[in-house]
Design a protein around this motif. Structure first.
Motif, PDB file in Angstrom:
ATOM      1  N   ARG A  11      56.217 -19.965  67.499  1.00  0.00           N
ATOM      2  CA  ARG A  11      56.622 -19.046  68.620  1.00  0.00           C
ATOM      3  C   ARG A  11      55.599 -19.600  69.805  1.00  0.00           C
ATOM      4  NH1 ARG A  11      55.450 -13.632  66.431  1.00  0.00           N
ATOM      5  NH2 ARG A  11      53.533 -14.780  65.617  1.00  0.00           N
ATOM      6  N   HIS A  29      61.567 -23.203  75.892  1.00  0.00           N
ATOM      7  CA  HIS A  29      62.690 -22.391  75.712  1.00  0.00           C
ATOM      8  C   HIS A  29      64.150 -23.010  75.384  1.00  0.00           C
ATOM      9  CE1 HIS A  29      65.058 -18.852  76.075  1.00  0.00           C
ATOM     10  NE2 HIS A  29      65.811 -19.294  76.983  1.00  0.00           N
ATOM     11  N   THR A  36      57.603 -16.679  75.044  1.00  0.00           N
ATOM     12  CA  THR A  36      56.788 -15.307  75.847  1.00  0.00           C
ATOM     13  C   THR A  36      56.111 -15.869  77.072  1.00  0.00           C
ATOM     14  OG1 THR A  36      56.900 -14.405  73.738  1.00  0.00           O
ATOM     15  CG2 THR A  36      55.568 -13.192  75.650  1.00  0.00           C
ATOM     16  N   ALA A  54      61.440 -14.073  77.024  1.00  0.00           N
ATOM     17  CA  ALA A  54      60.514 -12.908  76.862  1.00  0.00           C
ATOM     18  C   ALA A  54      59.339 -12.716  78.236  1.00  0.00           C
ATOM     19  CB  ALA A  54      59.920 -12.275  75.806  1.00  0.00           C
ATOM     20  N   VAL A  56      56.067 -10.714  79.328  1.00  0.00           N
ATOM     21  CA  VAL A  56      55.270  -9.481  79.321  1.00  0.00           C
ATOM     22  C   VAL A  56      54.388  -9.157  80.126  1.00  0.00           C
ATOM     23  CG1 VAL A  56      55.795  -9.822  76.728  1.00  0.00           C
ATOM     24  CG2 VAL A  56      53.807 -10.944  77.705  1.00  0.00           C
ATOM     25  N   ALA A  65      52.794 -12.299  69.910  1.00  0.00           N
ATOM     26  CA  ALA A  65      54.098 -12.979  69.902  1.00  0.00           C
ATOM     27  C   ALA A  65      54.161 -14.490  69.733  1.00  0.00           C
ATOM     28  CB  ALA A  65      55.027 -12.476  71.001  1.00  0.00           C
TER      29      ALA A  65
END
Length: 297
Positions: A11, A29, A36, A54, A56, A65
């Motif tokens: 991730r 991506h 993230t 995502a 944040v 994450a």
């Protein structure tokens, strides 16, 4: 490639979603990473809102994450704050994380961060990049890497996505040193090529034709082969890299020269011209504008 990356199970988090960081986040991506992103700027986050990744609003959420965290930040002071600050990455790291700093930074700061991270769950790599926003968005950057070879092997799936060329140049800190030397040479070459083109025009010659001859010979450089035809001869001056950023990098290069204790008279003269150009060439101008500085004088 996407299947292999998904199998790696990594991730990715990206801190700093400007032209470069945003491009790297999108490349990861597209390749199947769970990405993230964090940036304190609402405008930077809004630019990626439709991407599906995502976004944040805290470093803590991003660290939780992420297995790989990419930094794309403007200065070493900001990098140190983001990594070592009270609410920084180190404060929230609870599982093994590889931290890749793609900023052009002060090598002494890089080594200081690496020492502070020793014994933590964070493995640190410096990987400054070349190629500009276009290469960041296309996953075709050049990256100069400083770090442990075993860590770089674990980082390979992300590097495969973001780079077209990468070179390990030594331990942590060596990547940022190599980048500063690269930009120092670029700064010198821009000044020298600008002089050559002024001489050509003064002699009644066609700079474009003369440049073809130079690029066929030993005097060629990245500046004559890429910068001149892409951004200078056509008066575009829109590379996406500003005088302010180049001046910052050259100040860091001057510090590297001083610490090395090496004789560098040619570099010193080029650095003087870059410093003195601040009165005539704005920080917001494209960095290639230095080729016209002496003409303005």
């Amino acid at each position: 490639m996407t299947q292999a990356l998904n199998a790696a199970g990594q991730r990715a988090g990206v801190i700093g979603l400007g032209n470069m960081g945003g491009g790297m986040a999108l490349s990861l991506h597209r390749a199947g990473f769970a990405v993230t992103g964090f940036d304190p700027s609402p405008a930077a986050r809004e630019a990626l809102a439709a991407s599906g990744m995502a976004l944040v609003d805290s470093i803590a959420a991003l660290v939780a994450a992420s297995d790989v965290i990419v930094l794309s930040l403007p200065t070493s002071d900001i990098v140190e704050k983001v990594v070592l600050g009270e609410d920084g990455i180190l404060a929230h790291a609870r599982h093994p994380v590889i931290l890749l700093d793609t900023s052009t930074a002060d090598p002494t700061s890089t080594v200081r961060i690496a020492q502070a991270l020793a014994g933590s769950p964070i493995s640190f790599v410096d990987g400054p990049v070349s190629g500009g926003p276009k290469a960041a968005h296309s996953g075709n950057m050049t990256m100069l890497l400083g770090g442990d070879e075993a860590v770089l092997a674990r980082l390979a799936p992300a590097l495969d996505v973001m780079t077209g060329k990468r070179v390990r140049v030594g331990p942590v800190g060596a990547g940022h040193s190599a980048k500063l030397l690269n930009n120092l040479l670029c700064g010198v070459h821009l000044v020298a090529a600008g002089e050559a083109m002024r001489i050509a025009r003064g002699a009644g010659l066609d700079p474009e034709e003369i440049l073809k001859g130079i690029n066929a010979g030993s005097g060629r450089s990245g500046v004559t082969e890429v910068n001149y035809p892409t951004w200078i001869l056509n008066d575009a001056f829109n590379s996406g890299f500003t005088m302010k950023l180049m001046r910052k990098d050259l100040r860091l290069a001057a510090g590297l020269i001083e610490r090395a204790g090496a004789g560098a008279p040619l570099s010193a003269e080029a650095l003087r011209l870059w410093r003195e150009s601040a009165g005539d060439v704005a920080d917001s101008d494209d960095f290639n504008c230095i080729v016209n500085y002496e003409e303005k004088q």
